[in-house]
Write a protein that holds these residues in place. Structure first.
Motif, short mmCIF file in Angstrom:
data_model
loop_
_atom_site.label_atom_id
_atom_site.label_comp_id
_atom_site.label_asym_id
_atom_site.label_seq_id
_atom_site.Cartn_x
_atom_site.Cartn_y
_atom_site.Cartn_z
N ILE A 14 -10.62 -24.30 28.17
CA ILE A 14 -9.53 -23.41 28.61
C ILE A 14 -9.97 -22.13 29.10
O ILE A 14 -9.63 -21.50 30.11
N THR A 15 -10.88 -21.67 28.27
CA THR A 15 -11.13 -20.25 28.49
C THR A 15 -12.02 -20.14 29.58
O THR A 15 -11.84 -19.29 30.71
N ALA A 16 -13.05 -21.14 29.94
CA ALA A 16 -13.85 -21.43 31.05
C ALA A 16 -13.21 -21.33 32.33
O ALA A 16 -13.24 -20.65 33.13
N ALA A 17 -11.98 -22.25 32.33
CA ALA A 17 -11.12 -22.74 33.42
C ALA A 17 -10.45 -21.30 33.87
O ALA A 17 -10.32 -21.05 35.12
N ARG A 77 -4.14 -30.02 32.17
CA ARG A 77 -5.11 -30.99 32.72
C ARG A 77 -6.15 -31.16 31.32
O ARG A 77 -6.59 -32.26 31.12
N ILE A 78 -6.63 -30.09 30.80
CA ILE A 78 -7.72 -30.09 29.97
C ILE A 78 -7.26 -30.89 28.55
O ILE A 78 -8.08 -31.91 28.05
N VAL A 79 -5.82 -30.54 28.12
CA VAL A 79 -5.67 -31.06 26.95
C VAL A 79 -5.19 -32.61 27.06
O VAL A 79 -5.48 -33.57 26.35
N ALA A 80 -4.60 -32.74 28.31
CA ALA A 80 -4.31 -34.29 28.59
C ALA A 80 -5.49 -35.08 28.58
O ALA A 80 -5.60 -36.38 28.03
N LEU A 132 -11.94 -27.53 23.11
CA LEU A 132 -10.62 -27.43 23.76
C LEU A 132 -10.47 -25.89 24.34
O LEU A 132 -10.10 -25.51 25.55
N GLU A 133 -10.58 -25.03 23.18
CA GLU A 133 -10.45 -23.60 23.50
C GLU A 133 -11.40 -23.07 24.51
O GLU A 133 -11.17 -22.21 25.41
#
Ligand code: GLV
Ligand code: MN
Ligand code: MN
Length: 410
Positions: free
Chosen positions: A299-302, A248-251, A295-296
């Motif tokens: 993703i870490t937070a999610a 989701r985040i990367v897209a 992005l990192e």
């Protein structure tokens, strides 16, 4: 005489027979018996060509064709011959075997060069068995010390140093290695860009930044039939959330961001037991370092939020962390000019995959030549490049190396 594509194709086929997976693909994971078999074959060809072969302490192999002027640094080409477990037959091998074919073509034509010409294959480019990727060229360039590299633990629990000794490829040449005068690597694109653009040659401008992380998620195993949903600490649930959050985040960041969860193991991995632990990897890439860092963080937070909601803990370990690399403008121009002289409409493009060239770029002006991958498929037995495109790439490599090494009139 110049490149003879049938010789290059024959070498590619002979190497593909080592670690043949029977479906068109290859498995020569780094420092396995199959990797050793490939090393024997390619080094034998180097010796047949009269190259001076040196093996360094991390197992990188460099075959050198002498130059005419003493003391000049090598013009180097090459790549890798290890593969992922489900690899194709062109990833890495093309750059090494095309380098040998360049030497053969120069021999045929009776051409000497001022600088020595070196063809290298670097240990463990793929990083599939021992992280990080590009490990051998990173050690060659002084970006990772020998002790650290020899101590890398593989996905099968093996120690890199033990495996290097076991297969007999721990050499005695020093690392870091000598800085080349220049380094140019021919490689298949491994993506769809050249094919979609209808181009045969890519002049590679650089390599995107790469982050590999291993996550260990720890919950609590319990009985699948008796544990109410509200009382679970399911590592598998957080692993699944990681997969979907990365996507989701990367897209939503859009191209050229890419993110992958390519390994995922649950423990105890049983139908009727809630997963106690999940071990998984994230591969995250972007051409821009700040975007990659953003992005990192997202993703870490999610993942942390999903873990907290489930009462699961998260341990992270970096397996690879490489900044984006920009190749030397003069090499990029040279690749473009040479390819244009052959009548190709050249595309300047960044690389999506990691390459040894990005490490050797720390030592000298470096660049790469790309040729198309049919349907953009790679790290897959179906990986294919048309022979005419292999030939085109090898010819460009030949002329680029000759220009850098300085042809000596006979
Ligand atoms: C290495 O080849 C990578 O790009 O994963
Ligand atoms: Mn490769
Ligand atoms: Mn690869």
């Amino acid at each position: 005489m110049t490149i003879v594509v049938d010789r290059l194709l024959a070498d590619l086929e002979a190497l593909a027979a080592v670690g043949d997976t029977g479906d068109g693909g290859n498995c020569r994971l780094a420092l396995t018996d199959e990797d050793a078999g490939g090393r024997e074959l390619v080094t034998g060809w180097m010796r047949e060509l009269g190259l001076d072969v040196r093996v360094d302490r991390i197992g990188n192999v460099v075959g050198t064709r002498a130059g005419t002027e003493p003391g000049l640094a090598e013009v180097m080409t090459g790549s890798h011959i290890d593969t992922v477990r489900t690899g194709g037959r062109y990833d890495g091998t093309l750059g090494v075997l095309a380098g040998l074919e360049v030497c053969r073509a120069l021999d045929d034509a009776g051409i000497r060069t001022r600088h020595p010409l070196a063809v290298a294959f670097f240990t463990d480019e793929e990083g599939s068995r021992f992280a990080p990727d590009m490990l051998g060229s990173l050690v060659y360039a002084g970006g990772l010390d020998l002790e650290g590299a020899l101590g890398a633990v593989g996905i099968d629990g093996a120690l890199l140093g033990d495996e290097l000794e076991r297969i007999g490829w721990a050499g005695d040449a020093a690392v870091p290695g000598p800085a080349p005068h220049a380094y140019v690597e021919l490689h298949i694109e491994q993506g769809p860009v050249l094919e979609e653009a209808g181009r045969v040659i890519g002049a590679v401008t650089g390599v995107q930044g790469i982050l590999w992380q291993e996550l260990v998620l720890t919950g609590q195993s319990n009985h699948a039939g008796t544990t109410p949903m509200r009382l679970r600490h399911d590592a598998g649930l957080v692993a699944a959330a990681t997969v979907t959050e990365v996507r989701r985040i990367v897209a939503s960041a859009g191209e050229p961001a890419v993110g992958t969860v390519g390994r995922l193991r649950l423990h105890p991995d049983l139908t009727n037991v809630v997963a106690a632990t999940a071990t998984l990897t994230i591969d995250l890439r972007h051409t821009d370092a700040a975007e990659l860092a953003g992005l990192e963080a997202a993703i870490t937070a999610a993942v942390d939020a999903a873990a907290e909601a489930e009462g699961v803990t998260v341990d992270r370990r970096d397996l690879a962390r490489f900044e984006p690399v920009v190749f030397d403008p003069a090499i990029i121009d040279l690749v473009e000019r040479v390819a244009t002289e052959y009548g190709h409409d050249v595309l300047r493009m960044p690389s999506g995959a990691g390459h040894d060239a990005q490490m050797i770029a720390r030592l000298c002006p470096a660049g790469m030549v790309f040729v198309p991958s049919v349907r953009g498929i790679s790290h897959n037995p179906a990986e294919h490049t048309d022979p005419a495109d292999l030939e085109a790439g090898a010819r460009v490599l030949h002329d680029v190396l000759l220009e850098l090494a300085g042809a000596v009139p006979s």
